[in-house]
Design a protein around this motif. Sequence first.
Motif, mmCIF file in Angstrom:
data_model
loop_
_atom_site.group_PDB
_atom_site.id
_atom_site.type_symbol
_atom_site.label_atom_id
_atom_site.label_comp_id
_atom_site.label_asym_id
_atom_site.label_seq_id
_atom_site.Cartn_x
_atom_site.Cartn_y
_atom_site.Cartn_z
ATOM 1 N N GLU A 171 -27.293 9.176 -2.646
ATOM 2 C CA GLU A 171 -25.805 9.012 -1.925
ATOM 3 C C GLU A 171 -25.365 7.505 -2.124
ATOM 4 O O GLU A 171 -24.074 7.453 -2.438
ATOM 5 C CB GLU A 171 -25.999 9.096 -0.431
ATOM 6 N N GLU A 172 -26.202 6.469 -2.005
ATOM 7 C CA GLU A 172 -25.795 5.303 -2.194
ATOM 8 C C GLU A 172 -25.278 5.012 -3.819
ATOM 9 O O GLU A 172 -24.615 4.459 -3.941
ATOM 10 C CB GLU A 172 -26.916 4.329 -1.933
ATOM 11 N N LEU A 174 -24.164 7.223 -5.654
ATOM 12 C CA LEU A 174 -22.804 7.938 -5.743
ATOM 13 C C LEU A 174 -21.705 6.878 -5.386
ATOM 14 O O LEU A 174 -20.786 6.657 -6.054
ATOM 15 C CB LEU A 174 -22.720 9.233 -4.907
ATOM 16 N N GLN A 175 -22.002 6.232 -4.067
ATOM 17 C CA GLN A 175 -20.977 5.416 -3.530
ATOM 18 C C GLN A 175 -20.645 4.305 -4.557
ATOM 19 O O GLN A 175 -19.701 3.824 -4.609
ATOM 20 C CB GLN A 175 -21.455 4.741 -2.234
ATOM 21 N N ILE A 176 -21.790 3.736 -5.176
ATOM 22 C CA ILE A 176 -21.428 2.450 -6.042
ATOM 23 C C ILE A 176 -21.110 2.998 -7.475
ATOM 24 O O ILE A 176 -20.979 2.059 -8.312
ATOM 25 C CB ILE A 176 -22.827 1.603 -6.193
ATOM 26 N N GLY A 177 -20.788 4.167 -7.738
ATOM 27 C CA GLY A 177 -20.540 4.611 -9.202
ATOM 28 C C GLY A 177 -21.671 4.785 -10.268
ATOM 29 O O GLY A 177 -21.293 4.942 -11.298
#
Length: 262
Positions: A171-172, A174-177
């Motif tokens: 998930e992290e 995903l958040q940072i691309g």
Amino acid sequence: MTYENIVYNVTEGIATITFNRPKALNALNGALLAELSLALDTIAADEDIRILVLTGAGDKSFVAGADIAELATFDSLKAKSFARSGHDIINKLQLLPITVIAAVNGFALGGGTEIAIACDFIYASTNAKFGQPEINLGVIPGFGGTQRLSRLIGTGMAKELIFTGKMISAEEALQIGLVNKVVPQENLMEEVMKTAGIIVSKGKVSLREAKQAVNKGMNVDLATGCGIEIDAFALCYASPDAKEGTAAFLEKREAVFKGSLK
Ligand code: CO8
């Protein structure tokens, strides 16, 4: 050569390489890297292969990094030749003219993250974990992590991951691309194959030119990058696919792309 440390499959133009040392969480030893290199040569020589998917055997790990038992035996010269041959293989992967998708199904640490970020994009399972833990071993990333990671997620994020050695969740990531999509592990390959199925129907030449324009453009200023795009756009017209694609639109039918890379 028979593969012992990877599983290599091709189905309907989609090749899959599965890192296969599950007892060591698919860590990269010299034998595995040699097999990976050979499989990449085989793929580069086969125009029927349109997409490559990389994943890890088992449900725990994509690749848990370089094999630490081997790293422990290095001196400086051996470290340099190991890092150089790792770079050669990862460059070979990145330079393939076809689309490469990383299906990260668990730990992608050190060399695991470095392989994944040399792919065109990453889909991850919810249990995936990314990180550059080399600092905990008293070394630094040696397969391109200091370079590709900062280009992908920015220098601040890359330095935090490299300096702390911490793992981040899917998930992290995903958040940072770092990854494009996160799905439950049982759906990972299905999701990857769904996207592969869309890409496989496009023209080989336009896919290659799009990939190269993005990749080369990452390392140059905007004006130079736009020049690369102009040349790549023009080169698409060297393939019959440009005529077929535009004609198909005008004739209100599906395009059938048959252009060759050779
Ligand atoms: N190398 C060798 N063996 C490994 C590795 C590895 N990278 N990772 C896991 N294993 C082995 C373990 O030793 C263990 O073996 P055994 O059962 O025989 O004891 C087995 O896999 C299972 O591992 P764990 O029991 O540790 O499983 P856990 O679920 O408890 O932990 C972790 C999983 C968190 C992934 C943990 O195994 C771990 O931290 N592994 C190391 C991760 C790491 O530091 N990777 C980076 C390596 S350095 C690197 O990749 C640099 C690349 C470029 C180098 C170029 C330099 C020249």
